[in-house]
Write a protein that holds these residues in place. Structure first.
Motif, PDB file in Angstrom:
ATOM      1  N   ARG A 175     145.706   3.797 -10.950  1.00 29.57           N
ATOM      2  CA  ARG A 175     146.796   4.092 -10.450  1.00 29.57           C
ATOM      3  C   ARG A 175     146.482   4.342  -9.184  1.00 29.57           C
ATOM      4  O   ARG A 175     145.573   5.117  -8.740  1.00 29.57           O
ATOM      5  CB  ARG A 175     147.790   5.367 -11.266  1.00 29.57           C
ATOM      6  CG  ARG A 175     146.935   6.445 -11.218  1.00 29.57           C
ATOM      7  CD  ARG A 175     148.088   7.457 -12.177  1.00 29.57           C
ATOM      8  NE  ARG A 175     149.075   7.775 -11.233  1.00 29.57           N
ATOM      9  CZ  ARG A 175     149.854   8.775 -11.645  1.00 29.57           C
ATOM     10  NH1 ARG A 175     149.812   9.569 -12.495  1.00 29.57           N
ATOM     11  NH2 ARG A 175     151.247   8.766 -10.980  1.00 29.57           N
ATOM     12  N   GLN A 176     147.597   4.282  -8.191  1.00 33.17           N
ATOM     13  CA  GLN A 176     147.654   4.592  -6.690  1.00 33.17           C
ATOM     14  C   GLN A 176     146.088   4.716  -6.332  1.00 33.17           C
ATOM     15  O   GLN A 176     145.719   5.239  -5.493  1.00 33.17           O
ATOM     16  CB  GLN A 176     148.028   6.130  -6.696  1.00 33.17           C
ATOM     17  CG  GLN A 176     149.429   6.364  -7.274  1.00 33.17           C
ATOM     18  CD  GLN A 176     149.780   7.917  -7.089  1.00 33.17           C
ATOM     19  OE1 GLN A 176     148.896   8.874  -7.367  1.00 33.17           O
ATOM     20  NE2 GLN A 176     151.045   8.163  -7.067  1.00 33.17           N
ATOM     21  N   VAL A 177     145.627   3.214  -6.299  1.00 31.62           N
ATOM     22  CA  VAL A 177     144.342   2.861  -5.418  1.00 31.62           C
ATOM     23  C   VAL A 177     144.663   1.624  -4.793  1.00 31.62           C
ATOM     24  O   VAL A 177     145.582   1.024  -4.890  1.00 31.62           O
ATOM     25  CB  VAL A 177     143.346   2.690  -6.704  1.00 31.62           C
ATOM     26  CG1 VAL A 177     143.007   3.976  -7.564  1.00 31.62           C
ATOM     27  CG2 VAL A 177     143.555   1.532  -7.649  1.00 31.62           C
ATOM     28  N   THR A 178     143.550   1.379  -4.043  1.00 31.96           N
ATOM     29  CA  THR A 178     143.562   0.142  -3.149  1.00 31.96           C
ATOM     30  C   THR A 178     142.289  -0.448  -3.603  1.00 31.96           C
ATOM     31  O   THR A 178     141.051   0.063  -3.458  1.00 31.96           O
ATOM     32  CB  THR A 178     143.707   0.420  -1.622  1.00 31.96           C
ATOM     33  OG1 THR A 178     144.728   1.039  -1.171  1.00 31.96           O
ATOM     34  CG2 THR A 178     143.636  -0.701  -0.885  1.00 31.96           C
ATOM     35  N   LEU A 179     142.230  -1.759  -3.758  1.00 35.02           N
ATOM     36  CA  LEU A 179     141.241  -2.591  -4.135  1.00 35.02           C
ATOM     37  C   LEU A 179     140.784  -3.448  -2.876  1.00 35.02           C
ATOM     38  O   LEU A 179     141.892  -4.394  -2.505  1.00 35.02           O
ATOM     39  CB  LEU A 179     141.330  -3.518  -5.325  1.00 35.02           C
ATOM     40  CG  LEU A 179     139.938  -3.990  -5.776  1.00 35.02           C
ATOM     41  CD1 LEU A 179     138.847  -3.161  -6.347  1.00 35.02           C
ATOM     42  CD2 LEU A 179     140.449  -4.932  -6.942  1.00 35.02           C
TER      43      LEU A 179
ATOM     44  N   SER B  77     150.656   1.252  -7.646  1.00 38.27           N
ATOM     45  CA  SER B  77     150.762   2.730  -7.697  1.00 38.27           C
ATOM     46  C   SER B  77     151.257   2.961  -9.199  1.00 38.27           C
ATOM     47  O   SER B  77     151.424   4.304  -9.330  1.00 38.27           O
ATOM     48  CB  SER B  77     152.016   3.198  -6.538  1.00 38.27           C
ATOM     49  OG  SER B  77     153.081   2.344  -7.127  1.00 38.27           O
ATOM     50  N   ASP B  78     151.442   2.085  -9.878  1.00 40.73           N
ATOM     51  CA  ASP B  78     151.838   2.022 -11.291  1.00 40.73           C
ATOM     52  C   ASP B  78     150.566   2.822 -12.009  1.00 40.73           C
ATOM     53  O   ASP B  78     149.430   2.906 -11.634  1.00 40.73           O
ATOM     54  CB  ASP B  78     152.241   0.900 -11.844  1.00 40.73           C
ATOM     55  CG  ASP B  78     153.513   0.407 -11.103  1.00 40.73           C
ATOM     56  OD1 ASP B  78     154.153   1.019 -10.715  1.00 40.73           O
ATOM     57  OD2 ASP B  78     153.574  -1.000 -11.031  1.00 40.73           O
ATOM     58  N   LEU B  79     151.152   3.362 -13.126  1.00 36.73           N
ATOM     59  CA  LEU B  79     150.247   3.955 -14.109  1.00 36.73           C
ATOM     60  C   LEU B  79     149.410   2.753 -14.991  1.00 36.73           C
ATOM     61  O   LEU B  79     150.046   1.989 -15.527  1.00 36.73           O
ATOM     62  CB  LEU B  79     150.659   5.086 -15.075  1.00 36.73           C
ATOM     63  CG  LEU B  79     150.049   5.881 -16.028  1.00 36.73           C
ATOM     64  CD1 LEU B  79     148.810   6.644 -15.255  1.00 36.73           C
ATOM     65  CD2 LEU B  79     150.701   6.237 -16.859  1.00 36.73           C
ATOM     66  N   ASN B  80     148.191   2.954 -15.301  1.00 39.73           N
ATOM     67  CA  ASN B  80     147.409   2.262 -16.084  1.00 39.73           C
ATOM     68  C   ASN B  80     147.516   0.720 -15.654  1.00 39.73           C
ATOM     69  O   ASN B  80     147.779   0.094 -16.519  1.00 39.73           O
ATOM     70  CB  ASN B  80     147.705   2.488 -17.535  1.00 39.73           C
ATOM     71  CG  ASN B  80     147.380   3.806 -17.843  1.00 39.73           C
ATOM     72  OD1 ASN B  80     146.369   4.350 -17.780  1.00 39.73           O
ATOM     73  ND2 ASN B  80     148.114   4.184 -18.793  1.00 39.73           N
ATOM     74  N   SER B  81     147.345   0.272 -14.411  1.00 37.48           N
ATOM     75  CA  SER B  81     147.485  -1.012 -13.919  1.00 37.48           C
ATOM     76  C   SER B  81     146.055  -1.451 -14.001  1.00 37.48           C
ATOM     77  O   SER B  81     145.046  -0.792 -13.702  1.00 37.48           O
ATOM     78  CB  SER B  81     148.233  -0.980 -12.685  1.00 37.48           C
ATOM     79  OG  SER B  81     149.416  -0.461 -12.764  1.00 37.48           O
ATOM     80  N   SER B  82     145.962  -2.893 -14.096  1.00 32.99           N
ATOM     81  CA  SER B  82     144.846  -3.714 -13.650  1.00 32.99           C
ATOM     82  C   SER B  82     144.841  -4.323 -12.532  1.00 32.99           C
ATOM     83  O   SER B  82     145.890  -5.025 -12.184  1.00 32.99           O
ATOM     84  CB  SER B  82     144.580  -4.692 -14.803  1.00 32.99           C
ATOM     85  OG  SER B  82     144.284  -3.843 -16.006  1.00 32.99           O
ATOM     86  N   LEU B  83     143.692  -4.474 -11.631  1.00 34.63           N
ATOM     87  CA  LEU B  83     143.629  -5.108 -10.371  1.00 34.63           C
ATOM     88  C   LEU B  83     142.712  -6.185 -10.438  1.00 34.63           C
ATOM     89  O   LEU B  83     141.509  -5.892 -10.702  1.00 34.63           O
ATOM     90  CB  LEU B  83     143.529  -4.366  -9.201  1.00 34.63           C
ATOM     91  CG  LEU B  83     145.055  -3.449  -8.694  1.00 34.63           C
ATOM     92  CD1 LEU B  83     144.369  -2.366  -7.541  1.00 34.63           C
ATOM     93  CD2 LEU B  83     145.912  -4.441  -8.295  1.00 34.63           C
ATOM     94  N   SER B  84     142.829  -7.639  -9.633  1.00 37.01           N
ATOM     95  CA  SER B  84     141.767  -8.599  -9.489  1.00 37.01           C
ATOM     96  C   SER B  84     142.237  -9.201  -8.232  1.00 37.01           C
ATOM     97  O   SER B  84     143.203  -9.416  -8.006  1.00 37.01           O
ATOM     98  CB  SER B  84     142.038  -9.530 -10.730  1.00 37.01           C
ATOM     99  OG  SER B  84     141.742  -9.140 -11.875  1.00 37.01           O
ATOM    100  N   LEU B  85     141.067  -9.122  -7.454  1.00 37.59           N
ATOM    101  CA  LEU B  85     140.896  -9.611  -6.163  1.00 37.59           C
ATOM    102  C   LEU B  85     140.121 -10.950  -5.723  1.00 37.59           C
ATOM    103  O   LEU B  85     138.882 -10.602  -5.801  1.00 37.59           O
ATOM    104  CB  LEU B  85     140.810  -8.479  -5.054  1.00 37.59           C
ATOM    105  CG  LEU B  85     140.907  -8.771  -3.740  1.00 37.59           C
ATOM    106  CD1 LEU B  85     142.527  -9.083  -3.228  1.00 37.59           C
ATOM    107  CD2 LEU B  85     140.806  -7.510  -2.742  1.00 37.59           C
ATOM    108  N   PRO B  86     140.497 -12.097  -5.802  1.00 33.94           N
ATOM    109  CA  PRO B  86     139.643 -13.041  -5.681  1.00 33.94           C
ATOM    110  C   PRO B  86     139.121 -13.279  -4.149  1.00 33.94           C
ATOM    111  O   PRO B  86     139.892 -13.017  -3.251  1.00 33.94           O
ATOM    112  CB  PRO B  86     140.165 -14.326  -6.209  1.00 33.94           C
ATOM    113  CG  PRO B  86     141.898 -13.905  -5.679  1.00 33.94           C
ATOM    114  CD  PRO B  86     141.939 -12.450  -5.788  1.00 33.94           C
TER     115      PRO B  86
END
Length: 286
Positions: free
Chosen positions: A162-166, A181-190
């Motif tokens: 949460r509240q992070v930048t990848l 910014s959401d809680l318990n989110s998953s991020l993927s950046l290709p």
């Protein structure tokens, strides 16, 4: 007497608008879960009958009181979640929270009651520990024939954040980024790169106070499957190669079936030919 004094001063909290309370701006405080943080009153030393009241949250829950003259230095009435975590400085009234948790995020107010009434406010944001990014790779789907052996897609992923930048970096240069910014989110950046690049890429996850970085050298981490597959890199085989293998397998299967059919036909033909050439036995008359 001391408890009566505290009760009287607590009432002033509700009437601060009437008495012209001096209110400071809200100070933002960022802290990692498990660390300690001190909320400073900016008081060099509590004087005379000065009283400091600490409150927390939208409901102004009382968490601590300090009054040196009345000998009140108390955190005993703190909510359950703050037990054994709050420490007061008896000289300044500053509040220290140890082993802080994400549920301790919120608005803290210190009301300083003396010759005048003033207030300090802190918006505390507690961040969970950052995970190390995971990098995987694969070959692009349906590439053109000219790109089939030169392109590779790197994917940087993190979960439960949460509240992070990848972000992707090529050397020290920012390539691309995504935030949540959401809680318990998953991020993927290709990120699409060339197989033959001799560059180092970095995937970085960060919040306002910490970051975690994963480095990857293209010559080591993004090869064709037949050459090298690192333990943390999932690479699919080249599409053209896969199609060729499939066609060859199918042709070999057809050839095997055809061979069986020819063999069976040959055996039956030989049996029929042998039957024709065998003379019939003459019949015996009585």
């Amino acid at each position: 007497m001391a408890h009566t004094f505290v009760l009287l001063c607590s009432c002033l909290w509700c009437l601060d608008g009437v008495f012209g309370v001096e209110t400071d701006e809200i100070k933002m405080v960022y802290v990692m879960e498990g660390d300690s943080v001190t909320l400073d009153t900016d008081v060099s030393k509590i004087q005379g009958d000065d009283l400091i009241l600490w409150r927390f949250g939208a409901e102004d829950t009382r968490v601590a009181d300090v009054n040196r003259t009345a000998k009140i230095i108390s955190t005993s009435k703190s909510p359950e979640g703050f037990r054994n975590k709050l420490h007061l400085d008896d000289q300044t009234g500053s509040l220290t929270i140890t082993n802080i948790k994400t549920e301790h995020s919120g608005l803290y107010k210190a009301q300083i009651i003396g010759n005048k009434v003033s207030r300090k406010m802190f918006n505390v944001i507690v961040y969970a520990p950052l995970p190390i990014p995971v990098i995987t790779s694969y070959c692009p789907q349906n590439p053109s024939s000219s790109e089939s052996s030169s392109k590779c897609v790197l994917v940087c992923s993190v979960v439960n954040v949460r509240q992070v930048t990848l972000s992707w970096y090529k050397g020290n240069s920012l390539f691309s980024s995504i935030s949540v910014s959401d809680l318990n989110s998953s991020l993927s950046l290709p990120l699409e790169v060339e197989y033959q690049e001799n560059n180092t890429y970095s995937c970085v996850i960060n919040n306002p106070i910490r970051n975690q970085t994963k480095h990857l050298n293209i010559t080591e981490g993004c090869q064709t499957c037949s050459v090298y597959v690192p333990s943390d890199c999932v690479c699919s085989c080249d599409t053209t190669e896969a199609v060729i293998r499939l066609v060859v397998s199918a042709l070999m299967g057809v050839a095997a079936v055809a061979a069986v059919v020819v063999l069976v036909y040959d055996i039956r033909s030989r049996k029929l030919e042998q039957k024709r050439r065998t003379p019939k036995s003459p019949s015996v008359k009585q």
